[in-house]
Design a protein around this motif. Structure first.
Motif, PDB file in Angstrom:
ATOM      1  N   ALA A 179      46.551  36.841  32.109  1.00 53.52           N
ATOM      2  CA  ALA A 179      45.854  36.722  33.404  1.00 53.52           C
ATOM      3  C   ALA A 179      46.633  35.782  34.318  1.00 53.52           C
ATOM      4  O   ALA A 179      46.871  36.091  35.496  1.00 53.52           O
ATOM      5  N   MET A 221      45.660  36.822  37.958  1.00 51.14           N
ATOM      6  CA  MET A 221      44.334  37.474  37.961  1.00 51.14           C
ATOM      7  C   MET A 221      43.369  36.545  37.239  1.00 51.14           C
ATOM      8  O   MET A 221      43.743  35.874  36.266  1.00 51.14           O
ATOM      9  N   ASP A 222      42.137  36.486  37.704  1.00 50.78           N
ATOM     10  CA  ASP A 222      41.136  35.634  37.068  1.00 50.78           C
ATOM     11  C   ASP A 222      40.912  36.116  35.632  1.00 50.78           C
ATOM     12  O   ASP A 222      40.759  37.315  35.381  1.00 50.78           O
ATOM     13  N   THR A 245      38.385  35.826  33.559  1.00 51.81           N
ATOM     14  CA  THR A 245      37.108  36.488  33.258  1.00 51.81           C
ATOM     15  C   THR A 245      37.093  37.904  33.855  1.00 51.81           C
ATOM     16  O   THR A 245      36.524  38.823  33.292  1.00 51.81           O
ATOM     17  N   TYR A 246      37.804  38.082  34.976  1.00 51.83           N
ATOM     18  CA  TYR A 246      37.905  39.439  35.555  1.00 51.83           C
ATOM     19  C   TYR A 246      38.711  40.318  34.611  1.00 51.83           C
ATOM     20  O   TYR A 246      38.300  41.448  34.304  1.00 51.83           O
ATOM     21  N   SER A 262      36.647  41.422  31.771  1.00 56.44           N
ATOM     22  CA  SER A 262      35.707  42.512  32.109  1.00 56.44           C
ATOM     23  C   SER A 262      36.462  43.836  32.267  1.00 56.44           C
ATOM     24  O   SER A 262      35.939  44.908  31.941  1.00 56.44           O
ATOM     25  N   VAL A 263      37.711  43.764  32.728  1.00 60.32           N
ATOM     26  CA  VAL A 263      38.537  44.983  32.821  1.00 60.32           C
ATOM     27  C   VAL A 263      38.766  45.548  31.423  1.00 60.32           C
ATOM     28  O   VAL A 263      38.570  46.743  31.159  1.00 60.32           O
ATOM     29  N   ARG A 303      35.106  47.509  34.782  1.00 58.36           N
ATOM     30  CA  ARG A 303      35.567  47.433  36.166  1.00 58.36           C
ATOM     31  C   ARG A 303      36.146  48.765  36.645  1.00 58.36           C
ATOM     32  O   ARG A 303      36.983  49.357  35.964  1.00 58.36           O
ATOM     33  N   LEU A 348      38.548  49.689  38.543  1.00 58.57           N
ATOM     34  CA  LEU A 348      39.735  49.050  39.111  1.00 58.57           C
ATOM     35  C   LEU A 348      40.275  49.786  40.334  1.00 58.57           C
ATOM     36  O   LEU A 348      40.193  51.011  40.416  1.00 58.57           O
ATOM     37  N   ASN A 365      45.276  46.899  41.649  1.00 58.35           N
ATOM     38  CA  ASN A 365      45.107  46.087  40.436  1.00 58.35           C
ATOM     39  C   ASN A 365      45.637  46.804  39.198  1.00 58.35           C
ATOM     40  O   ASN A 365      46.183  46.182  38.294  1.00 58.35           O
TER      41      ASN A 365
END
Lengths: 73, 73
Positions: free
Chosen positions: A26, A31-32, A34-35, A38-39, A44, A46, A50
């Motif tokens: 990340a 990129m965060d 936690t995001y 989740s991906v 997500r 997307l 991204n």
């Protein structure tokens, strides 16, 4: 399974093959974390930008990432 | 050229190969025709769900669509 879920699994597999933790990966693609989590969990829808950022960070291209995702069906 | 632009060109090529007008194709996948036009013009940062919907409507899979897009580089 659906493509969103399979893409998350493919991203995780590519990342693990590179020996990268979620945190390190990340950070490397700005990129965060936690995001990213989740991906990888298939949660997500997307955007193309991204998807491209993730593929590039995994040293692969978008078509290869999707070919892996589609292989799980 | 960037992937967003190349993806638009690839979508247009697949659509033309099926002999479908923008209008007919947009109708077949329940997408607004002007939105599809902007996608083909490379102006949209598409979501995964819309990429999947377009690929399915073109009787191809997402990895093939991106392989075509990446081939223009």
């Amino acid at each position: 399974m659906n493509l969103q879920t399979n893409l998350g699994i493919a991203i995780k597999e590519f990342r693990n093959n590179l020996g990268l933790s979620q945190e390190k990966f990340a950070l490397s693609i700005e990129m965060d974390r936690t995001y990213l989590a989740s991906v990888e969990a298939g949660k997500r829808n997307l955007s193309l930008a991204n998807i491209e950022k993730i593929a590039r960070g995994l040293n692969t291209n978008v078509s290869e990432l999707f070919a892996k995702a589609e292989s799980y069906n």
